[in-house]
Scaffold this active site. Structure first.
Site, PDB file in Angstrom:
ATOM      1  N   CYS A 171      20.135  67.723 -42.841  1.00 53.98           N
ATOM      2  CA  CYS A 171      18.731  67.826 -42.431  1.00 53.98           C
ATOM      3  C   CYS A 171      18.022  68.832 -43.349  1.00 53.98           C
ATOM      4  CB  CYS A 171      18.667  68.193 -40.943  1.00 53.98           C
ATOM      5  SG  CYS A 171      17.035  68.353 -40.219  1.00 53.98           S
ATOM      6  N   ASP A 178      15.901  56.198 -39.867  1.00 54.84           N
ATOM      7  CA  ASP A 178      15.388  57.567 -39.833  1.00 54.84           C
ATOM      8  C   ASP A 178      13.860  57.536 -39.785  1.00 54.84           C
ATOM      9  OD1 ASP A 178      14.661  60.252 -40.386  1.00 54.84           O
ATOM     10  OD2 ASP A 178      16.471  60.558 -41.578  1.00 54.84           O
ATOM     11  N   HIS A 227      18.065  59.531 -38.100  1.00 59.76           N
ATOM     12  CA  HIS A 227      18.166  60.898 -38.592  1.00 59.76           C
ATOM     13  C   HIS A 227      19.244  61.638 -37.794  1.00 59.76           C
ATOM     14  CE1 HIS A 227      16.679  64.299 -40.873  1.00 59.76           C
ATOM     15  NE2 HIS A 227      16.781  65.034 -39.777  1.00 59.76           N
TER      16      HIS A 227
END
Length: 281
Positions: A160, A217, A249
């Site tokens: 991330c 995502d 995600h």
């Protein structure tokens, strides 16, 4: 032996999950959470001299070793070095690495105490400059070199927020052998704290990067990932992008609802193979 062989029983783990180091912003913890044991490992908190303060974090390494170990610097998610990031360090240590995750927000606040993601992003994450992070990664590199790491066999990975930083560090440190960026943003507005994004530094990449992304995502469009794939090819970089059609995600974050075990396990193995192929093993 697989990573699953080192996982503690779910029931005993979840019974004590509230006492473990998960950030407040990610509660409640999903039943899919993996907890890797520390058997045959040495774990602890590093004291990393950054030149402007001592940075803590977490490290894990095999307890018994006959010499310097290959290194993986693990770059945190936006939630900091909480239990999931520590667990990833232990998983890497089970594969023979010295894995260290530095607390890259340490000057700006404690992400574990942020009550929600919006507060965390506003009050801590937005205040952390890329230049500071990259310098602190250099400090982590130096710390590892004096604490049993073989800097000739070193890699970086991030998740991330840390995935984006992994791309940037692959353009900064030519001594790395490889990098793996998990669902890190590739482009966005330019600010004083974020003057360049991964798509801006493709020509500057110094080591091979494996990018791991999910087609579902909502924060990183497939078009952005394909743009990076094309840029890497045009620049002649020995890097690769994997897009998982069914993953969103954070698909490796086993403590959250978006966890995709099949793609997470595949991505993890691809990362290990990538490191080995490029000499970080």
């Amino acid at each position: 032996m697989s990573d699953k062989d080192h996982a503690l029983p779910r029931r005993s783990f979840l019974a004590g999950a509230g006492t473990l180091g998960f950030a407040l912003a990610v509660q409640p913890i999903a039943a899919s959470t993996i907890m890797t044991d520390s058997q045959s490992l040495q774990t602890g908190v590093p004291a990393i001299d950054t030149g402007s303060g001592t940075m803590a974090g977490y490290y894990a390494r095999p307890a018994q070793t006959g010499g310097p170990l290959p290194l993986v610097i693990v770059i945190q998610e936006i939630f900091g070095v909480h239990e999931h990031i520590k667990d990833l360090c232990r998983r890497l240590a089970k594969h023979g690495y010295l894995a260290v995750a530095p607390e890259l927000y340490f000057r700006h606040g404690n992400p574990a105490q942020a009550p929600d993601t919006d507060t965390l992003l506003r009050d801590i994450v937005a205040k952390v400059p890329d230049g500071e992070v990259q310098s602190d990664l250099d400090a982590t590199w130096r710390w590892a070199g004096t604490h049993g790491a073989d800097l000739q066999r070193a890699a970086v990975t991030g998740f991330c927020w840390g995935g984006r930083q992994s791309w940037l560090y692959a353009a900064r440190n030519p001594a790395l052998k490889a990098a793996a960026a998990w669902y890190g943003k590739l482009e966005g507005p330019v600010t004083d704290n974020m003057p360049r994004h991964p798509l801006d530094i493709v020509a500057d990449l110094k080591v091979p990067v494996l990018g791991l992304y999910g087609a579902q995502d909502q924060s990183i469009p497939v078009a952005s990932v394909e743009k990076m794939r094309a840029a890497l090819k045009l620049a002649g970089k020995d890097s690769d992008i994997v897009i998982y059609p069914d993953a969103g995600h954070g698909f490796n974050a086993d403590y959250r609802p978006g966890y995709n075990p099949k793609d997470a396990q595949d991505g993890w193995q691809k990362m290990l193979d990538w490191f080995a192929r490029h000499g970080a093993r």
